[in-house]
Design an enzyme around this catalytic site. Sequence first.
Site, PDB file in Angstrom:
ATOM      1  N   GLY A 121       0.798  -1.232   0.000  1.00  0.00           N
ATOM      2  CA  GLY A 121       0.000   0.000   0.000  1.00  0.00           C
ATOM      3  C   GLY A 121       0.825   1.273   0.000  1.00  0.00           C
ATOM      4  N   GLY A 145       1.982  23.384   2.866  1.00  0.00           N
ATOM      5  CA  GLY A 145       1.457  22.514   3.918  1.00  0.00           C
ATOM      6  C   GLY A 145       2.537  22.171   4.930  1.00  0.00           C
ATOM      7  N   HIS A 203      22.479   3.779  31.742  1.00  0.00           N
ATOM      8  CA  HIS A 203      23.264   4.989  31.493  1.00  0.00           C
ATOM      9  C   HIS A 203      24.479   4.632  30.642  1.00  0.00           C
ATOM     10  CE1 HIS A 203      25.145   8.865  32.185  1.00  0.00           C
ATOM     11  NE2 HIS A 203      26.279   8.212  32.461  1.00  0.00           N
TER      12      HIS A 203
HETATM   13  P1  FAD Z   1      -2.938   2.029   2.159  1.00  0.00           P
HETATM   14  O1  FAD Z   1      -1.592   1.796   2.692  1.00  0.00           O
HETATM   15  O2  FAD Z   1      -3.186   3.264   1.377  1.00  0.00           O
HETATM   16  O3  FAD Z   1      -3.286   0.769   1.251  1.00  0.00           O
HETATM   17  C1  FAD Z   1      -4.472   0.706   0.518  1.00  0.00           C
HETATM   18  C2  FAD Z   1      -4.281  -0.234  -0.663  1.00  0.00           C
HETATM   19  O4  FAD Z   1      -5.548  -0.466  -1.266  1.00  0.00           O
HETATM   20  C3  FAD Z   1      -3.396   0.345  -1.758  1.00  0.00           C
HETATM   21  O5  FAD Z   1      -2.354  -0.554  -2.043  1.00  0.00           O
HETATM   22  C4  FAD Z   1      -4.335   0.505  -2.961  1.00  0.00           C
HETATM   23  O6  FAD Z   1      -3.684   0.247  -4.195  1.00  0.00           O
HETATM   24  C5  FAD Z   1      -5.379  -0.555  -2.670  1.00  0.00           C
HETATM   25  N1  FAD Z   1      -6.670  -0.266  -3.295  1.00  0.00           N
HETATM   26  C6  FAD Z   1      -7.376   0.893  -3.269  1.00  0.00           C
HETATM   27  N2  FAD Z   1      -8.546   0.751  -3.923  1.00  0.00           N
HETATM   28  C7  FAD Z   1      -8.583  -0.523  -4.371  1.00  0.00           C
HETATM   29  C8  FAD Z   1      -9.533  -1.279  -5.120  1.00  0.00           C
HETATM   30  N3  FAD Z   1     -10.698  -0.757  -5.526  1.00  0.00           N
HETATM   31  N4  FAD Z   1      -9.229  -2.564  -5.433  1.00  0.00           N
HETATM   32  C9  FAD Z   1      -8.050  -3.123  -5.034  1.00  0.00           C
HETATM   33  N5  FAD Z   1      -7.125  -2.456  -4.317  1.00  0.00           N
HETATM   34  C10 FAD Z   1      -7.387  -1.179  -3.991  1.00  0.00           C
HETATM   35  N6  FAD Z   1       2.192   6.431   8.622  1.00  0.00           N
HETATM   36  C11 FAD Z   1       2.934   6.060   9.686  1.00  0.00           C
HETATM   37  O7  FAD Z   1       2.421   5.380  10.580  1.00  0.00           O
HETATM   38  N7  FAD Z   1       4.245   6.422   9.795  1.00  0.00           N
HETATM   39  C12 FAD Z   1       4.854   7.168   8.853  1.00  0.00           C
HETATM   40  O8  FAD Z   1       6.043   7.472   8.988  1.00  0.00           O
HETATM   41  C13 FAD Z   1       4.112   7.572   7.723  1.00  0.00           C
HETATM   42  N8  FAD Z   1       4.677   8.308   6.748  1.00  0.00           N
HETATM   43  C14 FAD Z   1       3.946   8.645   5.650  1.00  0.00           C
HETATM   44  C15 FAD Z   1       4.543   9.400   4.647  1.00  0.00           C
HETATM   45  C16 FAD Z   1       3.825   9.748   3.519  1.00  0.00           C
HETATM   46  C17 FAD Z   1       4.496  10.561   2.425  1.00  0.00           C
HETATM   47  C18 FAD Z   1       2.466   9.312   3.365  1.00  0.00           C
HETATM   48  C19 FAD Z   1       1.680   9.658   2.133  1.00  0.00           C
HETATM   49  C20 FAD Z   1       1.860   8.578   4.366  1.00  0.00           C
HETATM   50  C21 FAD Z   1       2.591   8.243   5.509  1.00  0.00           C
HETATM   51  N9  FAD Z   1       2.011   7.508   6.537  1.00  0.00           N
HETATM   52  C22 FAD Z   1       2.749   7.167   7.642  1.00  0.00           C
HETATM   53  C23 FAD Z   1       0.582   7.106   6.496  1.00  0.00           C
HETATM   54  C24 FAD Z   1       0.451   5.624   6.092  1.00  0.00           C
HETATM   55  O9  FAD Z   1       1.082   5.415   4.857  1.00  0.00           O
HETATM   56  C25 FAD Z   1      -1.005   5.253   6.012  1.00  0.00           C
HETATM   57  O10 FAD Z   1      -1.652   5.596   7.221  1.00  0.00           O
HETATM   58  C26 FAD Z   1      -1.182   3.775   5.768  1.00  0.00           C
HETATM   59  O11 FAD Z   1      -0.551   3.375   4.578  1.00  0.00           O
HETATM   60  C27 FAD Z   1      -2.658   3.413   5.709  1.00  0.00           C
HETATM   61  O12 FAD Z   1      -2.780   2.046   5.491  1.00  0.00           O
HETATM   62  P2  FAD Z   1      -4.066   1.429   4.777  1.00  0.00           P
HETATM   63  O13 FAD Z   1      -3.859  -0.049   4.772  1.00  0.00           O
HETATM   64  O14 FAD Z   1      -5.291   1.965   5.379  1.00  0.00           O
HETATM   65  O15 FAD Z   1      -4.048   1.995   3.280  1.00  0.00           O
END
Ligand code: FAD
Length: 473
Positions: free
Chosen positions: A37, A181, A455
């Site tokens: 993801g 931002g 320490h």
């Molecule tokens: P995601 O990781 O977004 O995964 C969702 C997946 O669903 C994706 O692979 C997508 O392709 C798939 N998908 C979507 N729609 C469909 C569909 N219709 N059919 C099939 N597949 C689909 N969080 C931290 O905790 N620490 C950090 O240091 C951090 N740094 C970050 C830095 C950046 C630049 C960004 C953008 C985010 C960061 N985050 C961080 C946030 C973190 O990446 C997200 O909170 C996390 O990835 C969310 O996980 P998720 O499983 O909900 O979704």
Amino acid sequence: MPSITIIGAGPGGYIAAFEAARRGASVTLVEKANLGGTCLNWGCIPTKTLKSSAEALEMASRLEEFGIKADSEEAVGFKAYMPSIIARKERVRQVLCGGLEKACASLKIRVLRGAAELAADRTVLVHSEDGTEEIKSDKIIIATGSSILNLPSLPIDHKHIIDSNDALNLAYVPEKMVVVGGGVIGCELAFIYRAFGSSVTIVEGLDRLLPVPSVDADMSRLLQREAKKHRIKVELAKTVKSVEIIDGKVSCEIGPSPFVEGAKGKDSTIEADVVLVAIGRTPNTNGLNLAKAGVETDQRGWIKADQGMRTSAEGIYAIGDVLGPSRIMLAHVASAEALCAVDNCFGAEKELDYTVIPAGIFTSPEIGTVGMSEAEAVSKNIEIRSQTFQFRELGKAQAMGKLPGMFKIICEKESGKILGAHIAGAHATDLIAEAALAIEKGLTAADVAHTIHAHPTLAEGLFEVCEGWLRGC
Ligand code: FAD
């Protein structure tokens, strides 16, 4: 055993798949892009890989301070070479993606590549180059995450006006960068590109950096001071009104923010090679056909779910970023929600408690937060007493040459129960784990102060701040 279809293989989806498979469910994991993801491919891991390169460069520029000299008379200089930095990031990403593929195979999780869509009666349609497959299952977990939010006034062209995905693949270090931002992503990338050599300006619409309630105002102030030391210009309570590309440069018109009452100042223009837009995220729900399955969303399109991750549709759960900012949009929160959803798929009645969620912000210095900020405690009318301790007072910080930073705890005034901990400084994102455990277990400042800490370590800072709280100074 239930059959479970999980849509999205980020840290929400793959953790749900692992847990469900370990417990004997028949699991299908649908993913339209790469396993891992946003977190693994465009978020947590790529940014931290670039940050490691930024730290290496910062350290290289300080080698003489540590008594390390080149063994030739010729001048030795270091610079960020983006193709190699990006190649390293790709190697790290691929190793971790490969690990996920192997874990899915060994747990006999069926990984289906394609875009999922919901249909009635707990059916998922998966569209791929090979056609459409229909999957019926007992339970569905939606873990589709979020994508970059775009604003019409800041049209991303992926060259001059870029988003965070582009910033993780830049082939060169821009001379001048404007970051729109001053939230977590904007600040992290601003410090990284400043370390690589860009001259950076952050434009933030609210009146402080990291303007989220969970980040204590002292941490925002400290980061602003550090930004100044790093020669990052910070424009608070300002917004970018328009951008224009003239002769390959971006001209940004900035002015007082409409989001801050009484924001003052004249409109001005900043010229940059690249404008990085980091203003927020939007839910990945397009094409999911949520309405057909009876899954409700809020006005902004984030999926509505209760604390047990149940959506408005029977047997359909939602976890992770797709629930939006009213929950916390972090990888480990998505994973915790995944475990809760899987428990409930197996018939439990679990609810996730969001009060103790640690968060890491990978700026320079790093920031770690957990529990309440001072403002949050005050807004809840809790009688509190706070205490701070400076990083520079630690022997280990002196030895490492990492002086900026502070520890801050917020405790219930009477009992000393720790309600919040905020750490800025080297390894703050690791150090916060001890505070998270203390808050989770309802410990007091005395409990931590009466625990012997090794320490010399940076972890002594938490001990010291708790000791200070006990002594009242
Ligand atoms: P995601 O990781 O977004 O995964 C969702 C997946 O669903 C994706 O692979 C997508 O392709 C798939 N998908 C979507 N729609 C469909 C569909 N219709 N059919 C099939 N597949 C689909 N969080 C931290 O905790 N620490 C950090 O240091 C951090 N740094 C970050 C830095 C950046 C630049 C960004 C953008 C985010 C960061 N985050 C961080 C946030 C973190 O990446 C997200 O909170 C996390 O990835 C969310 O996980 P998720 O499983 O909900 O979704």
